[in-house]
Design a protein around this motif. Sequence first.
Motif, PDB file in Angstrom:
ATOM      1  N   GLU A   5       0.700  -1.135  -0.057  1.00 32.64           N
ATOM      2  CA  GLU A   5       0.138   0.069  -0.140  1.00 32.64           C
ATOM      3  C   GLU A   5       0.594   1.575  -0.034  1.00 32.64           C
ATOM      4  N   GLU A  35      -7.513  14.449   4.159  1.00 30.72           N
ATOM      5  CA  GLU A  35      -6.082  14.166   4.476  1.00 30.72           C
ATOM      6  C   GLU A  35      -7.333  12.193   4.630  1.00 30.72           C
ATOM      7  N   GLN A  36      -8.217  12.330   4.633  1.00 29.53           N
ATOM      8  CA  GLN A  36      -8.781  11.255   5.439  1.00 29.53           C
ATOM      9  C   GLN A  36      -8.730   9.346   4.830  1.00 29.53           C
ATOM     10  N   PRO A  37      -8.340   9.755   3.653  1.00 29.86           N
ATOM     11  CA  PRO A  37      -8.760   8.338   3.227  1.00 29.86           C
ATOM     12  C   PRO A  37      -6.787   8.322   3.683  1.00 29.86           C
ATOM     13  N   ALA A  52      -7.294   7.163   7.382  1.00 33.69           N
ATOM     14  CA  ALA A  52      -7.700   5.914   7.203  1.00 33.69           C
ATOM     15  C   ALA A  52      -7.059   5.159   7.103  1.00 33.69           C
ATOM     16  N   THR A  53      -5.883   4.806   5.940  1.00 32.27           N
ATOM     17  CA  THR A  53      -5.078   3.749   5.910  1.00 32.27           C
ATOM     18  C   THR A  53      -3.992   3.729   6.947  1.00 32.27           C
TER      19      THR A  53
END
Length: 187
Positions: free
Chosen positions: A70, A134-136, A139-140
Motif C-alpha cells: 500500500e 487527508e481522510q483516506p 484511515a490507512t
Amino acid sequence: MNEAPNLTAGDRLPGDPSKAQLIDRIIRVDHAGEYGAKRIYEGQLAMLKGKPEAAVVRRMYEQELEHLKEFERLMVERRARPSALYPIWHVAGFALGAATALLGPKAAMACTVAVEEVIDEHYRAQGEQLGTDEQPLQATIEKFRAEEEHHRDTGLAHGAEQAAGYPVLSAAIKAGSRLAIWLAERV
C-alpha cells in the motif's frame, strides 16, 4: 513528527513543513518502516525455521507485506520520494530480526513488541497531523496502526516479556526504531 499538528496554512510556524512536504515525509517514513518490518520478519523467519513461533511470525510478516504494498502504491500516486537510506533499512532490518531470533523465540517476540510500541506512537502522531482533507491517508494509517497494535499483542501473548534482559532489549530496540523514524523522515 510533532512539528505541525492539523496543518493548515494559518497554523504553520516558520520551519514547519508545507502540507505537500508533510505528506511526502509521512509516506516516505511509513514506506521505510514497513520495508524495515518486512526485513525484520525475514531475519526472524530465517533463524526460526522449524520452530512453532515461525508460523506466528509468518502471519505478521504477510500483513507487513500488505502494508508495504500500500505504501508503495501511495508513493507512486502521491509522488513521494523514497528514503535514501533504503540500503541501510535492508541490512539493518534483517540483522535486527536475525539477531533477536538467535537469542530465542521470546527475544524475537520482544523485538516485535518494542518496534510495534514505537510504531503505535508514530502512527498516532501522524493521524493527529493530517488535516481533514487527508481522510483516506488518515484511515490507512489508522487501519495499519490497529494491525501493528495486534502484532504487539501477539508478541506479548507469545512471551516477549519473558525474554532474557527484556527491559534492556526493549529499550535498545525502541531507541533504534525512533532514530530510524527520525532519519527516514528526513533522508
